[in-house]
Design a protein around this motif. Structure first.
Motif, PDB file in Angstrom:
ATOM      1  N   SER A  57      77.712  22.615  -2.331  1.00 47.09           N
ATOM      2  CA  SER A  57      77.208  22.265  -4.029  1.00 47.09           C
ATOM      3  C   SER A  57      76.726  23.452  -4.516  1.00 47.09           C
ATOM      4  O   SER A  57      75.987  24.582  -4.008  1.00 47.09           O
ATOM      5  N   LYS A  58      76.974  23.408  -5.982  1.00 43.16           N
ATOM      6  CA  LYS A  58      76.854  24.792  -6.805  1.00 43.16           C
ATOM      7  C   LYS A  58      75.423  25.221  -6.912  1.00 43.16           C
ATOM      8  O   LYS A  58      74.691  26.265  -6.677  1.00 43.16           O
ATOM      9  N   TRP A  59      74.273  24.066  -6.705  1.00 42.35           N
ATOM     10  CA  TRP A  59      72.930  24.604  -6.882  1.00 42.35           C
ATOM     11  C   TRP A  59      72.352  25.016  -5.425  1.00 42.35           C
ATOM     12  O   TRP A  59      71.905  26.103  -5.342  1.00 42.35           O
ATOM     13  N   GLN A  60      73.027  24.307  -4.170  1.00 40.76           N
ATOM     14  CA  GLN A  60      72.731  24.877  -3.102  1.00 40.76           C
ATOM     15  C   GLN A  60      73.055  26.315  -2.792  1.00 40.76           C
ATOM     16  O   GLN A  60      72.423  27.166  -2.142  1.00 40.76           O
ATOM     17  N   ASP A  89      67.047  26.614 -10.750  1.00 39.54           N
ATOM     18  CA  ASP A  89      67.443  25.629 -11.891  1.00 39.54           C
ATOM     19  C   ASP A  89      67.841  26.440 -13.015  1.00 39.54           C
ATOM     20  O   ASP A  89      69.019  26.140 -13.699  1.00 39.54           O
ATOM     21  N   TYR A  92      71.377  27.942 -12.370  1.00 42.07           N
ATOM     22  CA  TYR A  92      72.309  26.893 -12.445  1.00 42.07           C
ATOM     23  C   TYR A  92      72.621  26.330 -13.832  1.00 42.07           C
ATOM     24  O   TYR A  92      73.800  26.040 -14.310  1.00 42.07           O
ATOM     25  N   PRO A 134      80.195  20.260  -9.373  1.00 50.57           N
ATOM     26  CA  PRO A 134      79.979  19.171 -10.003  1.00 50.57           C
ATOM     27  C   PRO A 134      80.609  18.403 -10.782  1.00 50.57           C
ATOM     28  O   PRO A 134      81.685  18.604 -11.309  1.00 50.57           O
ATOM     29  N   ARG A 135      80.268  17.170 -11.108  1.00 51.44           N
ATOM     30  CA  ARG A 135      81.198  16.019 -11.864  1.00 51.44           C
ATOM     31  C   ARG A 135      81.606  16.598 -13.365  1.00 51.44           C
ATOM     32  O   ARG A 135      82.678  16.631 -13.435  1.00 51.44           O
ATOM     33  N   GLY A 158      80.443  17.439  -6.029  1.00 53.53           N
ATOM     34  CA  GLY A 158      79.082  17.913  -5.183  1.00 53.53           C
ATOM     35  C   GLY A 158      78.003  17.518  -5.597  1.00 53.53           C
ATOM     36  O   GLY A 158      76.977  17.920  -4.737  1.00 53.53           O
ATOM     37  N   ASP A 159      77.543  17.042  -6.623  1.00 49.63           N
ATOM     38  CA  ASP A 159      76.217  16.653  -7.263  1.00 49.63           C
ATOM     39  C   ASP A 159      76.088  15.202  -7.380  1.00 49.63           C
ATOM     40  O   ASP A 159      74.779  14.898  -7.632  1.00 49.63           O
ATOM     41  N   GLU A 160      77.145  14.291  -6.978  1.00 53.38           N
ATOM     42  CA  GLU A 160      76.514  12.958  -7.196  1.00 53.38           C
ATOM     43  C   GLU A 160      76.262  12.141  -6.042  1.00 53.38           C
ATOM     44  O   GLU A 160      75.972  10.740  -6.152  1.00 53.38           O
ATOM     45  N   GLY A 165      75.358  17.370   0.169  1.00 53.50           N
ATOM     46  CA  GLY A 165      76.970  17.711   0.231  1.00 53.50           C
ATOM     47  C   GLY A 165      76.987  18.359   1.448  1.00 53.50           C
ATOM     48  O   GLY A 165      76.489  17.993   2.332  1.00 53.50           O
TER      49      GLY A 165
END
Length: 275
Positions: A57-60, A89, A92, A134-135, A158-160, A165
């Protein structure tokens, strides 16, 4: 490979990644945006560095990049402190609108993808999908892809998922639930990244790695076509090695080569084999 207790298992679904697998040859959209987002914070990130954790996921992904000693040092020199989750954060939040704005430029289908999806449906198979996107990004990408014949029966972003993820199995298994698939061995997971292959393996699915169109080679179609055959072969072999080391049962050049794998998996299921 151990034989199953019962014979005659059938293939029921194929679950695809998006960027580098169905669309965006070379998986360029996310890579370039990471470089641009980090640069806006005064951090120099190479395309090769940006590709390292692709599939998460993009945050990770951002968190893992900031954990890299060289990038963490840059961050410390710029800010006076080690990178924190609050810093992740902030990057992101900067990354997201840039990714939403740019994803459409990279939404072209990979050659043969629409035909393979149509063929799979003709074979009576369901089409699942999941992404590190992400969505909000998928909301832009999916209608554009659908206009080009690329659509799935189910899509997990990836974020839901609360469980997380990749490389965990959760997005692949969420597809199983949504598509009402009753056996993990009846699924093939197709992905161009190491975490995406690990996702399929952990979910108990047949896992297929994609080399030339994906993140592991990371070149546009034009860049690839301009290389001598020996260099293409070297890049392909490197990608094959990494994807097989992650556990891939099969490795193919692109999604266009998937039908032969489908036939092979069906034959193995018919004699009672499991992934």
């Amino acid at each position: 490979m151990s034989p199953a207790s019962g014979h005659g298992r059938t293939l029921q679904a194929v679950i695809f990644d998006w960027a580098g697998t169905l669309v965006d040859f070379g998986s360029l959209a996310p890579t370039q945006i990471f470089v641009d987002a980090f640069r806006s914070f005064g951090i120099e990130l190479s395309l090769a560095q940006a590709r390292g954790p692709m599939g998460l996921s993009k945050w990770q992904h951002i968190r893992l990049l900031l954990d890299d000693p060289a990038l963490a040092l840059q961050w410390r020199q710029r800010t006076g402190h080690a990178p924190t989750d609050a810093d992740v954060d902030a990057i992101y939040a900067h990354f997201m609108p840039m990714q939403i704005a740019k994803v459409g430029q990279y939404s072209q289908p990979i050659e043969g993808a629409a035909q393979v999806l149509a063929w799979l449906r003709g074979q009576g198979l369901k089409i699942g999908s999941c992404s590190g996107y992400p969505r909000q990004v998928l909301d832009v990408l999916l209608p554009m892809a659908a206009d080009q014949g690329i659509r799935a029966d189910h899509v997990v972003a990836g974020d839901e998922l609360q469980a997380g993820g990749r490389p965990g199995p959760y997005m692949a298994l969420a597809n199983m639930l949504a598509l009402k698939i009753d056996d993990v061995a009846g699924c093939i997971k197709v992905d161009d990244t190491v975490p995406g292959i690990e996702e399929g393996i952990r979910a108990g699915m047949w896992s297929v790695g994609v080399t030339l169109s994906g993140n592991e080679v990371g070149l546009t179609r034009a860049e690839l076509d301009a290389l001598p055959a020996t260099e293409v072969a070297r890049l392909k072999e490197q990608a094959q090695h990494r994807l097989r080391a992650a556990g891939a049962h099969y490795v193919i050049d692109s999604v266009a080569n998937l039908p032969e794998v489908v036939a092979h998996v069906r034959a193995r299921l018919a004699i009672g084999e499991r992934p």
